[in-house]
Design an enzyme around this catalytic site. Structure first.
Site, PDB file in Angstrom:
ATOM      1  N   HIS A 134       0.811  -1.223   0.000  1.00  0.00           N
ATOM      2  CA  HIS A 134       0.000   0.000   0.000  1.00  0.00           C
ATOM      3  C   HIS A 134       0.843   1.271   0.000  1.00  0.00           C
ATOM      4  O   HIS A 134       0.302   2.358  -0.137  1.00  0.00           O
ATOM      5  CB  HIS A 134      -1.025  -0.011   1.139  1.00  0.00           C
ATOM      6  CG  HIS A 134      -2.272  -0.762   0.766  1.00  0.00           C
ATOM      7  ND1 HIS A 134      -3.064  -0.378  -0.287  1.00  0.00           N
ATOM      8  CD2 HIS A 134      -2.839  -1.879   1.271  1.00  0.00           C
ATOM      9  CE1 HIS A 134      -4.077  -1.221  -0.405  1.00  0.00           C
ATOM     10  NE2 HIS A 134      -3.963  -2.154   0.530  1.00  0.00           N
ATOM     11  N   TYR A 312      -1.824  -7.567  -7.978  1.00  0.00           N
ATOM     12  CA  TYR A 312      -1.461  -7.695  -6.565  1.00  0.00           C
ATOM     13  C   TYR A 312      -2.672  -7.694  -5.637  1.00  0.00           C
ATOM     14  O   TYR A 312      -2.534  -7.652  -4.419  1.00  0.00           O
ATOM     15  CB  TYR A 312      -0.517  -6.561  -6.157  1.00  0.00           C
ATOM     16  CG  TYR A 312       0.707  -7.049  -5.417  1.00  0.00           C
ATOM     17  CD1 TYR A 312       0.593  -7.772  -4.222  1.00  0.00           C
ATOM     18  CD2 TYR A 312       1.991  -6.806  -5.894  1.00  0.00           C
ATOM     19  CE1 TYR A 312       1.705  -8.226  -3.551  1.00  0.00           C
ATOM     20  CE2 TYR A 312       3.108  -7.265  -5.227  1.00  0.00           C
ATOM     21  CZ  TYR A 312       2.956  -7.969  -4.054  1.00  0.00           C
ATOM     22  OH  TYR A 312       4.056  -8.424  -3.388  1.00  0.00           O
TER      23      TYR A 312
HETATM   24  C1  HEM Z   1      -9.557  -8.558   4.703  1.00  0.00           C
HETATM   25  C2  HEM Z   1      -8.558  -7.900   4.227  1.00  0.00           C
HETATM   26  C3  HEM Z   1      -8.672  -6.853   3.173  1.00  0.00           C
HETATM   27  C4  HEM Z   1      -9.680  -5.951   2.944  1.00  0.00           C
HETATM   28  C5  HEM Z   1     -10.985  -5.781   3.729  1.00  0.00           C
HETATM   29  C6  HEM Z   1      -9.284  -5.182   1.792  1.00  0.00           C
HETATM   30  C7  HEM Z   1     -10.042  -4.162   1.251  1.00  0.00           C
HETATM   31  C8  HEM Z   1      -9.685  -3.402   0.169  1.00  0.00           C
HETATM   32  C9  HEM Z   1     -10.450  -2.310  -0.354  1.00  0.00           C
HETATM   33  C10 HEM Z   1     -11.794  -1.834   0.188  1.00  0.00           C
HETATM   34  C11 HEM Z   1      -9.778  -1.817  -1.417  1.00  0.00           C
HETATM   35  C12 HEM Z   1     -10.194  -0.665  -2.316  1.00  0.00           C
HETATM   36  C13 HEM Z   1     -10.844  -1.261  -3.489  1.00  0.00           C
HETATM   37  C14 HEM Z   1     -11.336  -0.350  -4.528  1.00  0.00           C
HETATM   38  O1  HEM Z   1     -10.527   0.137  -5.306  1.00  0.00           O
HETATM   39  O2  HEM Z   1     -12.525  -0.176  -4.599  1.00  0.00           O
HETATM   40  C15 HEM Z   1      -8.569  -2.601  -1.575  1.00  0.00           C
HETATM   41  C16 HEM Z   1      -7.632  -2.392  -2.538  1.00  0.00           C
HETATM   42  C17 HEM Z   1      -6.492  -3.134  -2.683  1.00  0.00           C
HETATM   43  N1  HEM Z   1      -6.093  -4.194  -1.918  1.00  0.00           N
HETATM   44 FE1  HEM Z   1      -7.075  -4.942  -0.320  1.00  0.00          FE
HETATM   45  N2  HEM Z   1      -8.069  -5.609   1.347  1.00  0.00           N
HETATM   46  C18 HEM Z   1      -7.656  -6.627   2.156  1.00  0.00           C
HETATM   47  C19 HEM Z   1      -6.488  -7.360   2.020  1.00  0.00           C
HETATM   48  C20 HEM Z   1      -5.566  -7.216   1.014  1.00  0.00           C
HETATM   49  C21 HEM Z   1      -4.381  -8.021   0.827  1.00  0.00           C
HETATM   50  C22 HEM Z   1      -3.954  -9.174   1.730  1.00  0.00           C
HETATM   51  C23 HEM Z   1      -3.741  -7.546  -0.288  1.00  0.00           C
HETATM   52  C24 HEM Z   1      -2.474  -7.988  -0.969  1.00  0.00           C
HETATM   53  C25 HEM Z   1      -1.547  -8.604  -0.460  1.00  0.00           C
HETATM   54  C26 HEM Z   1      -4.519  -6.442  -0.800  1.00  0.00           C
HETATM   55  C27 HEM Z   1      -4.185  -5.712  -1.907  1.00  0.00           C
HETATM   56  C28 HEM Z   1      -4.903  -4.655  -2.397  1.00  0.00           C
HETATM   57  C29 HEM Z   1      -4.488  -3.848  -3.527  1.00  0.00           C
HETATM   58  C30 HEM Z   1      -3.237  -4.011  -4.372  1.00  0.00           C
HETATM   59  C31 HEM Z   1      -5.483  -2.893  -3.697  1.00  0.00           C
HETATM   60  C32 HEM Z   1      -5.500  -1.768  -4.720  1.00  0.00           C
HETATM   61  C33 HEM Z   1      -5.007  -0.498  -4.057  1.00  0.00           C
HETATM   62  C34 HEM Z   1      -5.128   0.684  -4.909  1.00  0.00           C
HETATM   63  O3  HEM Z   1      -5.188   0.542  -6.120  1.00  0.00           O
HETATM   64  O4  HEM Z   1      -5.145   1.797  -4.368  1.00  0.00           O
HETATM   65  N3  HEM Z   1      -5.606  -6.270   0.017  1.00  0.00           N
HETATM   66  N4  HEM Z   1      -8.541  -3.567  -0.599  1.00  0.00           N
HETATM   67  C1  LIG Z   2       7.626  -0.872  -6.628  1.00  0.00           C
HETATM   68  C2  LIG Z   2       8.289  -1.989  -5.983  1.00  0.00           C
HETATM   69  C3  LIG Z   2       7.572  -3.242  -6.047  1.00  0.00           C
HETATM   70  C4  LIG Z   2       8.238  -4.199  -5.200  1.00  0.00           C
HETATM   71  C5  LIG Z   2       7.494  -5.440  -5.112  1.00  0.00           C
HETATM   72  C6  LIG Z   2       8.263  -6.370  -4.310  1.00  0.00           C
HETATM   73  C7  LIG Z   2       7.984  -7.565  -4.119  1.00  0.00           C
HETATM   74  C8  LIG Z   2       6.875  -8.101  -4.787  1.00  0.00           C
HETATM   75  C9  LIG Z   2       6.683  -9.464  -4.561  1.00  0.00           C
HETATM   76  C10 LIG Z   2       5.954 -10.184  -5.339  1.00  0.00           C
HETATM   77  C11 LIG Z   2       5.402  -9.831  -6.627  1.00  0.00           C
HETATM   78  C12 LIG Z   2       4.769 -10.978  -7.217  1.00  0.00           C
HETATM   79  C13 LIG Z   2       5.366 -11.996  -7.680  1.00  0.00           C
HETATM   80  C14 LIG Z   2       6.784 -12.138  -7.815  1.00  0.00           C
HETATM   81  C15 LIG Z   2       7.268 -13.155  -6.880  1.00  0.00           C
HETATM   82  C16 LIG Z   2       8.545 -13.811  -7.106  1.00  0.00           C
HETATM   83  C17 LIG Z   2       9.521 -13.195  -7.939  1.00  0.00           C
HETATM   84  C18 LIG Z   2      10.733 -14.031  -7.872  1.00  0.00           C
HETATM   85  C19 LIG Z   2      11.951 -13.431  -8.354  1.00  0.00           C
HETATM   86  C20 LIG Z   2      12.043 -13.551  -9.813  1.00  0.00           C
HETATM   87  O1  LIG Z   2      12.031 -14.664 -10.365  1.00  0.00           O
HETATM   88  O2  LIG Z   2      12.107 -12.541 -10.448  1.00  0.00           O
END
Ligand code: HEM
Ligand SMILES: CCCCC/C=C\C/C=C\C/C=C\CCCCCCC(=O)O
Length: 528
Positions: A134, A312
């Site tokens: 984030h 992601y």
């Molecule tokens: C229960 C746990 C979680 C809740 C309730 C949650 C909730 C949310 C919400 C409400 C959004 C905004 C969505 C929208 O654009 O409308 C969001 C975005 C996002 N979430 Fe989650 N999330 C959770 C866990 C996770 C996890 C574990 C990951 C990744 C490892 C993740 C990755 C993301 C990403 C990449 C975005 C987009 C952010 C952005 O574009 O600004 N979230 N999530």
């Molecule tokens: C802007 C910086 C972003 C950093 C992101 C860092 C870690 C991200 C981790 C995972 C991304 C998703 C998958 C890739 C996982 C494994 C990559 C292995 C290494 C490789 O083979 O290149």
């Protein structure tokens, strides 16, 4: 020449197979520095050269513009948008009208039964991911899904705040440290009420003792995020103490600024050597050695791509309930409850997260709370005119030719075929989430093959990795430089949790906490 290069380029599946097997071979390579450094340099270059730098496209134009390079408010694009005058939303293949996004969520994403992560990754891993990403996935919803408000990289803004104003509010201006308060004999971030002006997002009624002032406005949402925020805050202050010991003459400002550089360095070290190591599951030990790139051609700049942000969205990692020291909290009794960390203490909380299995990254495994995020992701992928899932594979030279190659679940394959009609008509996020799991891995192949380049490029292009930053004096001398070069997840928690004994700090759930129905072959914990 192009054809020869293609011929010599290793096939992604072969390379992956080599990396997750032949442990004996890798233990030899890992122990010979010359070999492992050469291979690591190859990985850095192979992965980062797959990313356009400077970026070529944004979501506004499907052709090259100068705006793509200069307008930082856009996310970049991995592949250009599908032109609006194409016959189908996916280009030329697939249906003329895509299925209703609600149907896609219902049939492909909705969890009916919790599927545990087959490699037994823990919730400590899931929260690490969410906390870390984030800082650079920051969609600007007011401007639209193609826009963002972040710094395009690992700028540690999730610890220090989105701008100088918030950073100043979080700082104590004494000895370089961040503001803290003591609760239950442990140090925590201050309450929001005590630091007016720090922007935090709350939903519904949230009690004041759950409202802390943190570096990222969403981090009050999940106690696991609050745990990481607390640990990094403590680490910053601990680092400042170390720096003050060797530089008693330094003022608050210098201690703070140098501490921040060290925190960025530690973050990257831990991300590569603990987190990416775990996600890749390679027997080859991946290392953080910026100096390996100093004799190569490498661009120290990065741009976050919209596809990387969608890729992601690992919401299936989240379970429906959380077991903290034997007490089971349904997710609705867990969100916005940061004070659970205070109640149990950081030691017990860390231990509990290390002992619970995350959810599997696969189809039909979105818990009810995050199904709306999946819906949003599908809708936004369409607004951004993402190319179909298979084009991203084609771009990496490993396309699928039929649905049964994409997934080994015949039911999911049939659903995809019914919804999208053609293997080249499957939309990006639906394809990614349905992909069959790669050998000895948590994810499907495209997540690794697309995520790898964006990750390596993003991590290694931070300023501290560049030749004129990467030296002891940047980090306050050998003491600071060594903190960066020896950082680990284990140390991060251990050094910042009070008491003589550390809790379990692990991205893999140990065998004794795996229900017998969940034992699996080739899992990491079998080797523990
Ligand atoms: C229960 C746990 C979680 C809740 C309730 C949650 C909730 C949310 C919400 C409400 C959004 C905004 C969505 C929208 O654009 O409308 C969001 C975005 C996002 N979430 Fe989650 N999330 C959770 C866990 C996770 C996890 C574990 C990951 C990744 C490892 C993740 C990755 C993301 C990403 C990449 C975005 C987009 C952010 C952005 O574009 O600004 N979230 N999530
Ligand atoms: C802007 C910086 C972003 C950093 C992101 C860092 C870690 C991200 C981790 C995972 C991304 C998703 C998958 C890739 C996982 C494994 C990559 C292995 C290494 C490789 O083979 O290149």
């Amino acid at each position: 020449m192009q054809r020869l290069r293609r011929l010599l380029k290793p096939n992604p599946e072969t390379l992956h197979h080599l990396l997750v097997n032949y442990k004996w071979l890798w233990s030899i390579i890992n122990s010979v520095t010359f070999l492992s450094d050469s291979l690591m340099t190859f990985v850095y270059l192979l992965r980062s050269n797959a990313v356009d730098s400077p970026p070529l496209y944004t979501s506004a134009h499907e052709y090259i513009t100068l705006e793509a390079s200069y307008n930082l408010s856009y996310y970049a694009r991995g592949l250009p948008a599908v032109p609006t005058d194409c016959p189908t939303p996916m280009g030329i293949k697939g249906k003329r009208v895509l299925p209703d996004p609600k149907i896609v969520v219902e049939r492909l994403f909705k969890r009916t039964v919790f599927k545990p992560e087959p490699m037994h990754s823990s919730l400590l891993l899931a929260y690490f991911a969410q906390h870390f990403i984030h800082q650079f996935f920051k969609t600007d919803h007011q401007k639209g899904p193609g826009f963002q408000w972040g710094g395009h990289g690992v700028d540690v803004s999730h610890v220090y705040g989105k701008n100088k104003h918030v950073e100043n509010l979080l700082r104590s201006f004494q000895d370089g440290k961040l503001k803290t308060q003591v609760l239950n004999n442990e140090e925590y971030p201050p309450y929001q009420a005590d630091v007016p002006g720090v922007p935090m997002t709350w939903m519904g009624q949230v009690a004041d003792n759950n409202k802390f002032a943190l570096g990222h406005q969403f981090f009050g949402m999940m106690p696991g995020l609050f745990l990481y925020a607390t640990i990094w805050m403590r680490e910053h202050n601990r680092v400042c103490d170390e720096l003050r010991r060797v530089h008693p003459e330094w003022d608050d400002e210098r201690l703070f600024q140098t501490g921040k550089l060290i925190i960025q360095g530690e973050t990257i070290k831990i991300v590569i050597e603990d987190y990416v190591q775990h996600l890749s599951n390679y027997h080859f030990l991946v290392t953080f050695k910026p100096e390996l790139l100093h004799t190569e051609v490498f661009q120290y700049q990065n741009r976050i791509a919209a596809e990387f942000d969608h890729m992601y969205r690992w919401h299936p990692l989240m379970p429906d309930e959380f077991n903290i020291s034997g007490v089971v909290y349904p997710i609705m009794e867990f969100i916005f409850k940061s004070d659970l960390v205070v109640k149990y203490g950081t030691k017990v909380f860390t231990d509990s997260l290390s002992r619970q299995i995350a959810g599997q990254m696969t189809a039909r495994n979105h818990g009810f709370l995050t199904q709306s995020v999946a819906l949003d992701t599908i809708e936004n992928g369409r607004k951004l005119r993402f190319q179909p899932y298979n084009n991203y594979r084609k771009n990496l030279d490993f396309p699928h030719t039929k649905f049964s190659e994409l997934t080994d679940d015949p039911e999911v394959a049939a659903t995809l075929e019914e919804l999208y009609g053609d293997i080249d008509g499957v939309e990006f996020y639906a394809g990614l989430l349905s992909e069959k799991r790669r050998e000895n891995n948590m994810f499907g192949a495209l997540v690794i093959e697309m995520g790898g380049p964006f990750s390596v490029k993003g991590l290694m292009s931070t300023p501290i990795c560049s030749p004129r930053y990467w030296k002891p004096s940047t980090f306050g001398g050998d003491v600071g430089f060594n903190i960066v070069k020896t950082a680990s997840l284990e140390k991060l928690f251990c050094k910042n949790i009070p008491g003589d004994e550390c809790p379990l700090i692990s991205f893999v759930v140990p065998p004794e906490n795996i229900p017998s129905s969940e034992k699996c072959e080739n899992c990491k914990n079998d080797e523990l």
